[in-house]
Motif scaffolding. Sequence first.
Motif, mmCIF file in Angstrom:
data_model
loop_
_atom_site.group_PDB
_atom_site.id
_atom_site.type_symbol
_atom_site.label_atom_id
_atom_site.label_comp_id
_atom_site.label_asym_id
_atom_site.label_seq_id
_atom_site.Cartn_x
_atom_site.Cartn_y
_atom_site.Cartn_z
ATOM 1 N N TRP A 132 0.840 -1.196 0.000
ATOM 2 C CA TRP A 132 0.000 0.000 0.000
ATOM 3 C C TRP A 132 0.875 1.246 0.000
ATOM 4 N N ARG A 137 -3.777 3.294 -0.328
ATOM 5 C CA ARG A 137 -3.897 3.108 -1.774
ATOM 6 C C ARG A 137 -3.112 1.872 -2.179
ATOM 7 N N ALA A 179 -1.904 4.514 -12.064
ATOM 8 C CA ALA A 179 -3.065 4.103 -11.278
ATOM 9 C C ALA A 179 -4.278 3.888 -12.173
ATOM 10 N N GLY A 182 -10.531 3.834 -10.072
ATOM 11 C CA GLY A 182 -10.892 3.155 -8.837
ATOM 12 C C GLY A 182 -12.334 2.721 -8.760
ATOM 13 N N ASP A 183 -13.082 2.851 -9.862
ATOM 14 C CA ASP A 183 -14.503 2.512 -9.831
ATOM 15 C C ASP A 183 -14.701 1.047 -9.474
ATOM 16 N N SER A 186 -12.631 -1.843 -3.809
ATOM 17 C CA SER A 186 -12.808 -1.604 -2.376
ATOM 18 C C SER A 186 -11.659 -0.779 -1.803
ATOM 19 N N THR A 187 -10.502 -0.812 -2.469
ATOM 20 C CA THR A 187 -9.336 -0.055 -2.024
ATOM 21 C C THR A 187 -8.906 0.898 -3.126
ATOM 22 N N THR A 188 -8.683 2.158 -2.779
ATOM 23 C CA THR A 188 -8.249 3.140 -3.770
ATOM 24 C C THR A 188 -6.897 2.738 -4.338
#
Length: 289
Positions: A132, A137, A179, A182-183, A186-188
């Motif tokens: 993370w 993130r 990146a 994020g749609d 559960s985790t960005t």
Amino acid sequence: MSLDNTAEPIRWPAEAIWEALYPRLPGFTVEVLPSIDSTNTELMRRARAGRTEPILLVAERQTAGRGRLGRPWHGAVGDALTFSLGLPLAPRDWSGLSLAVGVSVAESLQPAPPEPGSAVPRIGLKWPNDLWLSGDRKLAGILVETASFVAAGADGMGTAAQNPAERYVVIGIGINVRAPAGDGLSTTPGSLQMLDARWDAPQALAAIAAPLVDTLLAFAVQGFAPLLPRFAQRDALRGRAVNLTDGTAGVAEGLRGDGALLVRTAQGVSAVTSSEISVRPAAPAPVQP
């Protein structure tokens, strides 16, 4: 006149990685594929067919990448680094292998974690197999699978490794270089380019490969315990409220020497070895009048 919009081919450091690792892993090869369903799935297929040589398999695109518990991992070309390392291994204790991999990868990508308050995101380790960035993130995931050394020969009989403890281990790693959206996650998501805009997939692979092999060879002899202080330096859960899938709730208190997560609950401290956990979000701060 038509325009060619084809992206420049990715230049992978395959030869340099091979030269660095072949002396440590006789028979080692590096293979780069433009597309495959999953690098882990492919190496497990090969292992079941008796192909258990050490190999680094890189996919520029995975069509059916898998994370822990079968969760999908998708990456467009250049947006993610997806690869699997397969090799024979005979550790005295398999406990903590994915944690050892996480420590190695985190230290390769960010050798010294930035101090608190730094503008540079910190790579943390989320037990049992995620990396993370600061702010919860997700940067990377790790999937470890093993296969026994038994394959059918021409006579239909199986052959096994001389060392009964030796198994073929496949370590799959997926890292966001850029990146993804994020749609629905559960985790960005986080990315390497949040650490440094100059990171790309080949550079990350070159940084990770040799230290990862060294970590695995050391793990086979020493286990996870010597890596515990280094994991603790990046422990993303210590001191945080966590929920276990069996309904237990508590506060994470670091790891045991074998890699088990210690959770303080109403009944005392429990050692968790396999439960999937989630971090309970902190309550939002009250709005000041």
